[in-house]
Design a protein around this motif. Sequence first.
Motif, short mmCIF file in Angstrom:
data_model
loop_
_atom_site.label_atom_id
_atom_site.label_comp_id
_atom_site.label_asym_id
_atom_site.label_seq_id
_atom_site.Cartn_x
_atom_site.Cartn_y
_atom_site.Cartn_z
N VAL A 90 0.85 -1.19 0.00
CA VAL A 90 0.00 0.00 0.00
C VAL A 90 0.89 1.24 0.00
O VAL A 90 1.82 1.33 0.80
CB VAL A 90 -0.93 0.02 1.23
CG1 VAL A 90 -1.77 1.29 1.24
CG2 VAL A 90 -1.82 -1.22 1.23
N ASN A 91 0.61 2.16 -0.90
CA ASN A 91 1.48 3.32 -1.10
C ASN A 91 0.61 4.57 -1.23
O ASN A 91 -0.22 4.66 -2.12
CB ASN A 91 2.31 3.09 -2.37
CG ASN A 91 3.33 4.18 -2.62
OD1 ASN A 91 2.98 5.34 -2.71
ND2 ASN A 91 4.57 3.77 -2.80
N TRP A 92 0.82 5.53 -0.31
CA TRP A 92 -0.04 6.72 -0.26
C TRP A 92 0.80 7.98 -0.28
O TRP A 92 1.54 8.25 0.67
CB TRP A 92 -0.91 6.67 1.00
CG TRP A 92 -1.88 7.80 1.15
CD1 TRP A 92 -2.57 8.43 0.18
CD2 TRP A 92 -2.27 8.42 2.38
NE1 TRP A 92 -3.38 9.41 0.71
CE2 TRP A 92 -3.21 9.41 2.06
CE3 TRP A 92 -1.91 8.19 3.71
CZ2 TRP A 92 -3.80 10.21 3.04
CZ3 TRP A 92 -2.50 9.00 4.68
CH2 TRP A 92 -3.44 9.99 4.35
N VAL B 102 -3.35 1.09 7.94
CA VAL B 102 -4.20 0.47 6.92
C VAL B 102 -5.05 -0.57 7.63
O VAL B 102 -4.51 -1.46 8.30
CB VAL B 102 -3.37 -0.22 5.82
CG1 VAL B 102 -4.30 -0.83 4.78
CG2 VAL B 102 -2.42 0.74 5.16
N GLN B 103 -6.34 -0.47 7.52
CA GLN B 103 -7.26 -1.47 8.05
C GLN B 103 -7.69 -2.36 6.88
O GLN B 103 -8.08 -1.86 5.83
CB GLN B 103 -8.47 -0.82 8.69
CG GLN B 103 -8.14 0.06 9.88
CD GLN B 103 -9.35 0.76 10.45
OE1 GLN B 103 -10.35 0.94 9.76
NE2 GLN B 103 -9.27 1.18 11.70
N TYR B 104 -7.63 -3.68 7.07
CA TYR B 104 -7.94 -4.57 5.96
C TYR B 104 -8.49 -5.90 6.48
O TYR B 104 -8.20 -6.32 7.60
CB TYR B 104 -6.71 -4.81 5.09
CG TYR B 104 -5.58 -5.57 5.77
CD1 TYR B 104 -5.37 -6.92 5.51
CD2 TYR B 104 -4.72 -4.94 6.67
CE1 TYR B 104 -4.35 -7.62 6.13
CE2 TYR B 104 -3.70 -5.62 7.29
CZ TYR B 104 -3.52 -6.97 7.02
OH TYR B 104 -2.50 -7.65 7.63
N GLU C 235 0.60 -0.57 10.46
CA GLU C 235 1.00 0.83 10.49
C GLU C 235 1.61 1.25 9.16
O GLU C 235 2.37 0.51 8.54
CB GLU C 235 2.00 1.07 11.62
CG GLU C 235 2.40 2.52 11.79
CD GLU C 235 3.33 2.73 12.98
OE1 GLU C 235 4.02 3.76 13.02
OE2 GLU C 235 3.35 1.84 13.85
N LEU C 236 1.26 2.44 8.71
CA LEU C 236 1.88 3.04 7.53
C LEU C 236 3.13 3.78 7.96
O LEU C 236 3.09 4.64 8.84
CB LEU C 236 0.91 4.01 6.85
CG LEU C 236 -0.19 3.38 5.99
CD1 LEU C 236 -1.35 4.35 5.84
CD2 LEU C 236 0.34 2.98 4.63
N GLU C 237 4.25 3.46 7.34
CA GLU C 237 5.51 4.14 7.65
C GLU C 237 5.64 5.38 6.79
O GLU C 237 5.46 5.33 5.57
CB GLU C 237 6.68 3.19 7.41
CG GLU C 237 6.68 1.97 8.31
CD GLU C 237 7.88 1.09 8.10
OE1 GLU C 237 8.77 1.49 7.32
OE2 GLU C 237 7.94 0.01 8.71
N TYR D 29 3.43 7.41 2.56
CA TYR D 29 3.21 6.39 3.59
C TYR D 29 3.15 5.03 2.92
O TYR D 29 2.47 4.85 1.90
CB TYR D 29 1.91 6.67 4.34
CG TYR D 29 1.92 7.99 5.07
CD1 TYR D 29 2.30 8.06 6.41
CD2 TYR D 29 1.54 9.17 4.43
CE1 TYR D 29 2.31 9.27 7.09
CE2 TYR D 29 1.55 10.39 5.10
CZ TYR D 29 1.93 10.43 6.43
OH TYR D 29 1.95 11.63 7.09
N LYS D 30 3.85 4.06 3.50
CA LYS D 30 3.98 2.75 2.87
C LYS D 30 3.74 1.64 3.88
O LYS D 30 4.13 1.76 5.04
CB LYS D 30 5.38 2.59 2.26
CG LYS D 30 5.74 3.71 1.28
CD LYS D 30 7.20 3.67 0.88
CE LYS D 30 7.57 4.85 -0.01
NZ LYS D 30 9.00 4.83 -0.36
N ALA D 31 3.12 0.57 3.42
CA ALA D 31 2.88 -0.59 4.29
C ALA D 31 2.81 -1.86 3.44
O ALA D 31 2.43 -1.81 2.26
CB ALA D 31 1.58 -0.43 5.07
N ARG D 32 3.21 -2.97 4.06
CA ARG D 32 3.09 -4.28 3.42
C ARG D 32 1.99 -5.07 4.12
O ARG D 32 2.06 -5.28 5.33
CB ARG D 32 4.42 -5.04 3.52
CG ARG D 32 5.55 -4.43 2.72
CD ARG D 32 6.85 -5.19 2.94
NE ARG D 32 7.96 -4.53 2.27
CZ ARG D 32 8.36 -4.80 1.03
NH1 ARG D 32 7.75 -5.76 0.35
NH2 ARG D 32 9.36 -4.14 0.48
N LEU D 33 1.01 -5.51 3.37
CA LEU D 33 -0.02 -6.39 3.90
C LEU D 33 0.41 -7.81 3.60
O LEU D 33 0.56 -8.19 2.43
CB LEU D 33 -1.38 -6.10 3.25
CG LEU D 33 -1.84 -4.63 3.25
CD1 LEU D 33 -3.26 -4.53 2.69
CD2 LEU D 33 -1.75 -4.02 4.63
#
Length: 408
Positions: free
Chosen positions: A50-52, A62-64, A76-78, A90-94
Amino acid sequence: VEVHQIHEDSSDVYFDFKEFKGTPEWNEVETLDADGLILQPGDTNNQMLVNWLTPQKGGYNVQYCRKVDDFYNYTELEMERVEIEGQYCYKARLSNLRAGETYSYRLCNRKNGAHSEVFNFTTAKQGEGVKFLFVGDPQIGAGESVQQDGEAWKRTLEVGKHILPNAEFLISAGDQSDSSKTDIAIEEYYEFRSPDELKNIPVAVNKGNHDTVKEIYEEQFMPPGVWDDANYYFARDGVLFFALNSNSGSYATQIEYLKKAIQNTNPEWIIVTMHYSMFSAGPHSDEEKILNLRKVYNEAFSELDVDLVLSGHDHLYARTYLMKGMKSTGNASGLKKQGETLYLSGTSSTGSKFYEKESGKKGYIAFYDGETEKTPLISAITIQGKTLTIKTVRTTDMSVFDEITIRK
């Protein structure tokens, strides 16, 4: 829940509690603007990135969850500061996602509970081959206006969704933006990110010669695997996708990285993506930069049995014969032998910029836009077992522009 006996002499009663399913009800609070939100492919099929990109500074999650579930996980988005004042990414790996499942997700402000609208993505099923979309340079900002190019980009992705509704991801050949001025480039990147399709289908980008403005490219995008000088790779169902940074002159290092990727994944098919086209029909085809790339990579690709090379830069659609190193086999399709490689150069995917064809046909070209239609195109590529099919359509009317199948 309460259970009561109304008579002293009545038999025992009970409440049979078998299942509890809750539907989350969120308070009506401020909605986060998710225009800069996109998905990118994960390292593996059970991961999504996820990339914002946003001017909003804060702490976000990110809620999923699976769409059939009611319990939401979060990660958590870093935050990373982009090389432009007031811009953040902001970046996160699901991770640990299930194959063949549809997931819902949204962004959430950890401080005040504000959240974005809910989006969905679907993970691919295992063992059913690979289906993906390919586009040449969006180069948003090269046309009459950023907004007009953005609208054309949205139309292209809508067409892609129509011709391949179960596409696992999209590959862009590079030059997502056009301008070398940071304030204009960031506006172009926002326009690139704006289509809803990129919130449902992950996009794998390549670094183009226009994607070099003050490291904005590296700071905003989060590639799968290991980022090495803008090179990265990921594998899906026996297919290796290797993104090669053709801006770099570290040829030997990149070839070694490709060898390592092949060793790590042991693929049935090998696809290389890069911005510069080594075999095009456009005006860049005989430039020193291109000739140097051709001299270095063609033999290496044949030795490593790379099957398909997808590229852009020339804004003119061209497909080669199957090539063995620098030599054309004269075969445009059909059975592909060991060491033969097909090269495909995409045209503009937005119509923002086109080049004229070179006079005379190149000996390595099997098919190209000989009439210079100046029509945006998008390709649907499917790999099933030992068969690879490329179907390229016009975004204006979805008519077929080119179609080819190669087999092993």
